[in-house]
Scaffold this motif. Structure first.
Motif, PDB file in Angstrom:
ATOM      1  N   ASN A 145     -42.632 -58.488  19.663  1.00  0.00           N
ATOM      2  CA  ASN A 145     -43.596 -59.558  19.405  1.00  0.00           C
ATOM      3  C   ASN A 145     -44.936 -58.935  19.022  1.00  0.00           C
ATOM      4  O   ASN A 145     -45.906 -58.998  19.765  1.00  0.00           O
ATOM      5  N   SER A 146     -44.956 -58.339  17.828  1.00  0.00           N
ATOM      6  CA  SER A 146     -46.109 -57.516  17.429  1.00  0.00           C
ATOM      7  C   SER A 146     -47.315 -58.315  16.955  1.00  0.00           C
ATOM      8  O   SER A 146     -48.420 -57.772  16.871  1.00  0.00           O
ATOM      9  N   SER A 147     -47.142 -59.597  16.663  1.00  0.00           N
ATOM     10  CA  SER A 147     -48.290 -60.384  16.196  1.00  0.00           C
ATOM     11  C   SER A 147     -48.766 -61.400  17.222  1.00  0.00           C
ATOM     12  O   SER A 147     -49.877 -61.301  17.746  1.00  0.00           O
ATOM     13  N   PHE A 148     -47.916 -62.392  17.562  1.00  0.00           N
ATOM     14  CA  PHE A 148     -48.362 -63.479  18.418  1.00  0.00           C
ATOM     15  C   PHE A 148     -48.795 -63.007  19.808  1.00  0.00           C
ATOM     16  O   PHE A 148     -49.701 -63.587  20.411  1.00  0.00           O
ATOM     17  N   MET A 198     -48.342 -49.268  22.251  1.00  0.00           N
ATOM     18  CA  MET A 198     -48.496 -50.585  22.863  1.00  0.00           C
ATOM     19  C   MET A 198     -47.625 -51.633  22.172  1.00  0.00           C
ATOM     20  O   MET A 198     -46.973 -52.455  22.828  1.00  0.00           O
ATOM     21  N   GLU A 199     -47.591 -51.600  20.846  1.00  0.00           N
ATOM     22  CA  GLU A 199     -46.781 -52.563  20.098  1.00  0.00           C
ATOM     23  C   GLU A 199     -45.295 -52.392  20.405  1.00  0.00           C
ATOM     24  O   GLU A 199     -44.555 -53.367  20.516  1.00  0.00           O
ATOM     25  N   THR A 214     -39.242 -65.284  17.473  1.00  0.00           N
ATOM     26  CA  THR A 214     -38.430 -65.635  16.313  1.00  0.00           C
ATOM     27  C   THR A 214     -37.049 -65.006  16.381  1.00  0.00           C
ATOM     28  O   THR A 214     -36.057 -65.617  15.969  1.00  0.00           O
ATOM     29  N   ALA A 215     -36.964 -63.796  16.909  1.00  0.00           N
ATOM     30  CA  ALA A 215     -35.666 -63.124  17.058  1.00  0.00           C
ATOM     31  C   ALA A 215     -34.770 -63.918  18.004  1.00  0.00           C
ATOM     32  O   ALA A 215     -33.570 -64.069  17.759  1.00  0.00           O
TER      33      ALA A 215
END
Length: 299
Positions: free
Chosen positions: A100-103, A252-253, A261-262
């Motif tokens: 979940n690298s964005s939200f 961290m990401e 979404t996955a």
């Protein structure tokens, strides 16, 4: 401190709204679409031009792909070792690999490292996680569900027509360009909506029921995603002697919660829907603790 209050409050608000049935069932989809089509492109156009071409810009891409590749191999080995069904293996190949690298990555890393880290977050997300979602994710869902025929053309179109990716291409050509203050203010206003909108959507989709018979694959998924994945990233950075903001962001990401979404794709493809939802829901909650420990260790 206020960033963490915002993160938790937004998720709790979304969860309460869901429990009270205040919003329609389409609300999470609508909010996610707003974040993807408006908020995220605005943030990309605002932050990416601040980058300068250097090895630092490549670090998140290299780390993202190596982590996903090794994690996928590990999941395949563990699934075979524990004799998981094809559906469960397919589920884990999605939710244990895609981060979940964005939200979640954007607000959490912003809370720990500030706005200066955002360009690296966006590079990791768009040139790592998103392309993997559109290509690898589409292939895995098709292969393990046997429902849809996947072609190279379909995957290419998914990538090339994704608004944040199109924004990234434009932003890369604008590196070094200083925007008019009016443009900067407008982009900032839209970009600032990504955190509350996306996290309320997270809360709306949060499911906390865990089937007992799926505890083993559940545990395997979260151990790989929240512990082993960032450890792989850490080792990669040590091997190449990368010790800077880009490497810290990449580690961290790698340790963020499973991508929502996955989980949605796994559910729609019939790949252990209850398990996929539980892994994503609990993963989000647990990741607040694990990312805190992770940041203390690597910083």
């Amino acid at each position: 401190m206020e960033n963490f209050v915002l993160i938790l409050l937004a998720i709790v608000i979304g969860y309460i709204i869901n429990r009270l049935n205040i919003f329609s069932k389409d609300a999470p989809t609508i909010l996610n679409q707003f974040a993807i089509y408006i908020s995220l492109p605005a943030m990309i156009l605002l932050q990416i031009p601040k980058l300068s071409f250097s090895i630092d810009m490549i670090i998140p891409i290299i780390v993202a792909w190596i982590v996903m590749f090794i994690s996928a191999i590990l999941i395949l080995v563990l699934s075979k070792f524990f004799s998981f069904s094809k559906e469960i293996t397919g589920s884990l190949m999605l939710v244990s690999i895609l981060t979940n690298s964005s939200f979640l990555g954007i607000p959490i890393i912003n809370a720990y490292m500030g706005e200066s880290a955002m360009p690296y977050v966006l590079v990791y997300d768009q040139l790592g996680t998103f392309i993997a979602l559109a290509t690898y994710g589409t292939f895995i869902a098709s292969y393990y569900s046997n429902k849809n025929k996947i072609t190279f053309k379909i995957m290419t179109l998914k990538v090339l027509t994704f608004p944040p990716f199109l924004s990234l291409i434009v932003a890369l050509f604008l590196i070094g360009v200083e925007f008019n203050p009016v443009i900067t203010k407008v982009l900032s206003s839209f970009a600032s909506t990504i955190v509350p909108v996306a996290l309320v959507a997270v809360g709306l989709q949060l499911q906390l029921r865990l089937p007992r018979e799926e505890i083993k694959p559940f545990s395997v998924a979260l151990i790989v995603k929240l512990i082993i994945a960032p450890l792989i990233a850490f080792i990669i950075c040590k091997i190449f002697a990368w010790d800077n903001q880009a490497s810290i962001v990449s580690i961290m990401e790698a340790g963020m919660a499973p991508m929502i979404t996955a989980g949605a794709i796994a559910s729609m493809a019939g790949l252990a829907p209850r398990l996929s939802t539980a892994i994503v829901g609990y993963g989000i909650i647990i990741s607040f603790i694990t990312t805190g420990f992770l940041f203390k260790i690597i910083s």
